[in-house]
Enzyme design. Structure first.
Site, PDB file in Angstrom:
ATOM      1  N   HIS A 147       8.565   5.005   5.892  1.00  0.00           N
ATOM      2  CA  HIS A 147       8.445   3.570   5.674  1.00  0.00           C
ATOM      3  C   HIS A 147       9.761   3.084   5.066  1.00  0.00           C
ATOM      4  O   HIS A 147      10.632   3.892   4.725  1.00  0.00           O
ATOM      5  CB  HIS A 147       7.244   3.245   4.776  1.00  0.00           C
ATOM      6  CG  HIS A 147       7.526   3.297   3.314  1.00  0.00           C
ATOM      7  ND1 HIS A 147       7.918   4.442   2.672  1.00  0.00           N
ATOM      8  CD2 HIS A 147       7.472   2.345   2.361  1.00  0.00           C
ATOM      9  CE1 HIS A 147       8.090   4.198   1.382  1.00  0.00           C
ATOM     10  NE2 HIS A 147       7.833   2.941   1.160  1.00  0.00           N
ATOM     11  N   ASP A 164     -27.222  19.591  -4.315  1.00  0.00           N
ATOM     12  CA  ASP A 164     -28.669  19.680  -4.499  1.00  0.00           C
ATOM     13  C   ASP A 164     -29.257  19.989  -3.126  1.00  0.00           C
ATOM     14  O   ASP A 164     -28.879  19.389  -2.122  1.00  0.00           O
ATOM     15  CB  ASP A 164     -29.259  18.426  -5.128  1.00  0.00           C
ATOM     16  CG  ASP A 164     -29.087  17.189  -4.277  1.00  0.00           C
ATOM     17  OD1 ASP A 164     -28.039  17.053  -3.608  1.00  0.00           O
ATOM     18  OD2 ASP A 164     -30.000  16.342  -4.277  1.00  0.00           O
ATOM     19  N   TYR A 222       5.677  -4.249  -1.044  1.00  0.00           N
ATOM     20  CA  TYR A 222       5.718  -4.213  -2.509  1.00  0.00           C
ATOM     21  C   TYR A 222       7.142  -4.502  -2.963  1.00  0.00           C
ATOM     22  O   TYR A 222       8.109  -4.355  -2.198  1.00  0.00           O
ATOM     23  CB  TYR A 222       5.234  -2.868  -3.045  1.00  0.00           C
ATOM     24  CG  TYR A 222       6.048  -1.671  -2.617  1.00  0.00           C
ATOM     25  CD1 TYR A 222       7.174  -1.280  -3.321  1.00  0.00           C
ATOM     26  CD2 TYR A 222       5.667  -0.919  -1.504  1.00  0.00           C
ATOM     27  CE1 TYR A 222       7.923  -0.188  -2.943  1.00  0.00           C
ATOM     28  CE2 TYR A 222       6.409   0.190  -1.111  1.00  0.00           C
ATOM     29  CZ  TYR A 222       7.533   0.552  -1.830  1.00  0.00           C
ATOM     30  OH  TYR A 222       8.283   1.638  -1.446  1.00  0.00           O
TER      31      TYR A 222
END
Length: 834
Positions: free
Chosen positions: A227, A561, A258
């Site tokens: 990127h 479980d 960003y």
């Protein structure tokens, strides 16, 4: 510190990768008391040339998942202690109304997962902190003051220095060429500078991980991507920016960007382009790197067309246009730095952690960003040293990152690259939790798939399986059953058919596809004794009966479980979920079982249907050779019998909480099983039932769901399944469980119902007493039989009494809720035992 190129001939543990992940692991192994550790890297120490070397180091801590949030928060604390972290705060802005609502939810996740100080800001308040933006184009933002910038290279060096104090050795410019194994165990690491015999090997190489997988025949589903990151020339708007208060980091996720301050310059990182995937083989050996002329092997040449042209398939503006709209100072700017930097993605966007399944002594710690690097080092070091993943000494649920979560198809290049590209493309996208991938679909289909498709099944991808969530044909029954509307976000990718199916299984009879549930058959002399040591309940039950039990790790945390059926004296059938639960649970069982036992994992060799509801016995009775009466086939019994001509194993239980049976048969009989039950069910008004309805019916009954409300983070007592523990038996985790009981249980999984009629919220949102966050919703949904929204949360025991009034915060609003006794529906279990 050792900086030469001739490593020792032997070591207890070798770590490959001296970036921030490998150095964090070494540092934490030193904290555990490990001394005989050698760390290697193909590049120079500590600017090794991997992602650590060029990463901008942004630490945004808030994540939709608890594990990633906890890892980031620990990383911040660790790097702050190392003086390798600058606290600037981080702001995520909302360009759209949808994003603004999302940020309200994200703010609440931060509260739920223990991040203090988060706040929602107006556009004007954001502009006060970041004056160079145009606040008129945003709706607001989420600000966390403790976010900031990690100096990853500096942190790596300091962690290495501390590890060296106890004897660890670090060697740069040491290319690993092979990993030797023998008899299923690591023997040595071979480098260009010598061979190192070792007992353990941790691979922390990130983008080069698949190459090490090739050395040991382990599939590593990871793909490097590049990127873009650019740093502007000095901006007038930032002139004199050498001030005491540094600007917060900034995210513009609606356009996958960003920003961070570099003195009086401003940096922009962009994912706003098509995925740019890289083959790890092209970036490892020096002969493949010399021709590139780049500073680091993890860099690619800057591709201007991906910045100035819109190549992202989901966006309508180029990265440059989106950046200068939010930051007008970028208009016409010159760039002092331009690069394409590499990092990596897995098919689900999560890290790869844990011990290799086939090779003893081999460990993996991959696909990790700087954001979580410090925390991952803590988890992997405790796991290697103590056998249990812990974060800073506390139980943690590392299952979402466990290497054994991957299914067989994930090892293929096509799947890894296809889903890896999707993860890159969507890394900042506003993706609904129920939104489904389009690529790499229909890989695993039950024998019922075509029948379900004809009934309008809405299929979700679940570890490669196509799993019906609801059936559109059931919408025709909305005139019979009332289903409340849902607010906008929760109504997306949802159908009222789910509410119909929920009520129909309570009212008549429904059939549910059980094919993805995995049966683990264990047989041979000593099976009962083995299960007695493996599971918490007494496994010496009569043949033909079942027990519910937990499987614990050494910390007393719940690994699974299970329903356990005794088919014969030395033959048991354990039933767990499908996909990653099947691979994780079956692995644990195989690793602990004596070689004398036969273990067969029925993850694709059988199919099944659940037939549940008040009319289940009337429907099945004429079809089955066995007597289905309560006397002959009581609740929690099992029989191997025939349904017409089909050999079936029938378990009398129902996760929906109704009278009924789970019916399993070999896969080749599956289509006939579906057709037979479906045709016989027409006179009983049978409806097909999807997973959404099973989720809501089981929620009403308080049945635990592995991975959400039952995880290794909790003990059976905390999870409310202490009734499945027989302390007269000896089992893994018993000592830790008894110690926890002695210390006192201070939290308990507890149901709440929302007071407002028809209201429903999602999981992950905070439970409040006044302004105090006392828990969060680990599971939530709507109970159509009790006509109320339900939230399950681990609450402090002083809040767990029925009648306690609390609030749930969702999208910025507070909703009154009341603690209830469980189960919320049919507390006497009259329906299941009917």
């Amino acid at each position: 510190m050792s900086t030469g190129t001739t490593p020792p001939e032997s070591a207890g543990t070798v770590v490959v990768g001296a970036g921030c992940v490998g150095c964090s692991a070494a540092y934490h192994l030193a904290e555990q008391g490990r001394e005989d550790v050698v760390v290697l890297d193909r590049g120079p120490l500590f600017e090794t040339g991997g992602s650590t070397s060029h990463a901008p180091g942004l630490v945004y801590q808030t994540n939709g998942g608890k594990l990633m949030t906890e890892l980031a928060a620990y990383t911040r604390e660790l790097y702050t202690d190392l003086d390798s972290y600058r606290t600037s705060g981080g702001i995520e802005v909302a360009y759209t109304e949808d994003r603004w609502k999302f940020l309200k939810r994200k703010y609440e996740w931060g509260q739920s997962y223990g991040l203090d100080g988060g706040e929602l800001l107006s556009p004007a308040e954001i502009e006060e902190r970041v004056p160079q933006i145009d606040s008129t184009v945003i709706h607001g933002g989420y600000h966390l003051p403790t976010d900031g910038k990690a100096h990853a290279v500096d942190a790596s060096r300091k962690m290495a220095e501390r590890a060296q104090e106890v004897g660890h050795e670090f060697y740069g410019d040491t290319l690993v060429t092979d990993v030797e194994t023998s008899d299923g165990a690591v023997q040595a690491v071979v480098t260009e500078n010598g061979r190192i015999e070792c007992d353990e090997l941790l691979v922390a190489t990130n983008i080069w991980g698949p190459l090490f997988g090739d050395m040991v025949d382990t599939d590593i589903p990871l793909v490097p991507c590049s990127h873009q990151y650019l740093v502007s020339e000095p901006l007038d708007e930032l002139a004199g920016a050498e001030r005491e208060i540094e600007q917060p980091l900034l995210r513009h996720q609606d356009y996958s960007e960003y920003f961070r301050q570099h003195g009086d310059s401003y940096g922009v990182g962009s994912y706003n382009h098509e995925p740019l995937l890289v083959d790890p083989e092209d970036i490892y050996g020096p002969e493949k790197l010399d021709d590139l002329g780049l500073e680091y092997p993890s860099l690619r040449e800057f591709a201007a067309e991906h910045f100035y042209e819109n190549t992202h398939p989901d966006h309508d503006e180029s990265a440059y246009d989106a950046a200068r709209e939010l930051v007008p100072a970028f208009d016409g700017v010159e760039w002092e730095t331009e690069m394409n930097g590499m990092f990596c993605f897995t098919p689900d966007g999560m890290p790869i952690l844990g011990p290799d399944e086939e090779t003893d002594g081999l460990w993996w710690s991959l696909a990790i960003w700087v954001t979580q690097s410090g925390g991952v080092g803590s988890v992997i070091a405790e796991w290697m040293d103590e056998g249990v993943p812990r974060l800073d000494g506390e139980r943690v649920n590392a299952d979402p990152a466990h290497i054994s979560r991957f299914q067989p198809h994930a090892g293929s290049r096509e799947f890894t690259y296809g889903r890896g590209a999707q993860q890159y493309q969507e890394v900042y996208q506003l993706i609904h939790p129920r939104e489904q991938p389009e690529d790499q679909r229909a890989l695993r289909r039950s024998p019922f798939y075509d029948r379900q498709d004809d009934l309008g099944a809405e299929f979700y991808d679940t570890n490669g399986w196509e799993v019906p969530q609801w059936y559109e044909t059931n919408e025709s029954l909305l005139s019979e059953y009332e289903v409340p509307d849902r607010p906008d976000w929760l109504a997306r990718n949802w159908s009222k058919a789910q509410g119909v199916e929920h009520q129909a299984v309570r009212d008549r009879v429904a059939m549910f596809d059980m094919t993805t549930f995995t049966g683990i058959e264990i047989a041979g002399e000593g099976t009962m004794e083995f299960l007695q040591r493996l599971l918490t309940n007494d496994m010496d039950c009569p043949v033909g009966r079942m027990r519910y039990a937990a499987m614990l790790n050494e910390d007393g945390g719940i690994l699974a479980d299970l329903t356990v059926a005794r088919l014969d004296r030395d033959r048991y059938l354990l039933t767990t979920g499908g996909g990653n639960s099947a691979t994780l649970h079956s692995r644990w069982i195989r690793e602990h079982a004596p070689e004398s036992l036969s273990i067969t994992v029925h993850d694709s060799s059988r199919s099944g249907v659940g037939v549940w509801g008040p009319e289940a016995r009337e429907l099945l009775g004429p079809l089955v050779e066995a007597d289905l009466s309560n006397d002959e086939f009581p609740f929690y019994a099992v029989q191997e019998t025939y349904l017409e001509s089909l050999p079936v194993t029938m378990l009398r239980l129902s996760y929906a909480g109704e009278l009924g049976w789970e019916i399993y048969t070999p896969t080749e009989y599956g289509a006939r099983l579906w057709d037979t039950v479906w045709e016989a069910g027409q006179e009983h008004g049978i409806v097909p039932m999807g997973w959404e309805a099973l989720a809501s019916t089981s929620l009403e009954k308080g049945y635990r769901l592995w991975g959400t409300d039952v995880t290794p983070e909790y003990t059976p007592d905390e999870a409310g399944i202490g009734f499945a523990v027989d302390t007269d038996t000896e089992f893994i985790g018993k000592e830790a469980l008894l110690a926890a009981r002695e210390a006192g249980v201070d939290r308990k999984l507890t149901p709440l119902t929302l007071d407002a009629s028809g209201m429903v919220v999602d999981s992950g949102h905070p439970i409040l007493d006044g302004e105090d966050v006392i828990g969060y919703g680990c599971r939530a949904g709507y109970g159509y039989s009790i006509d109320a929204g339900i939230v399950y949360s681990y609450l402090p025991t002083e809040y767990a009494d029925a009648g306690t009034s609390l609030d749930v915060r969702y999208e910025g609003e507070r909703y009154a809720a009341t603690v209830r006794d469980e189960p919320l529906f049919d507390p006497e279990m009259e329906r299941m035992r009917g």
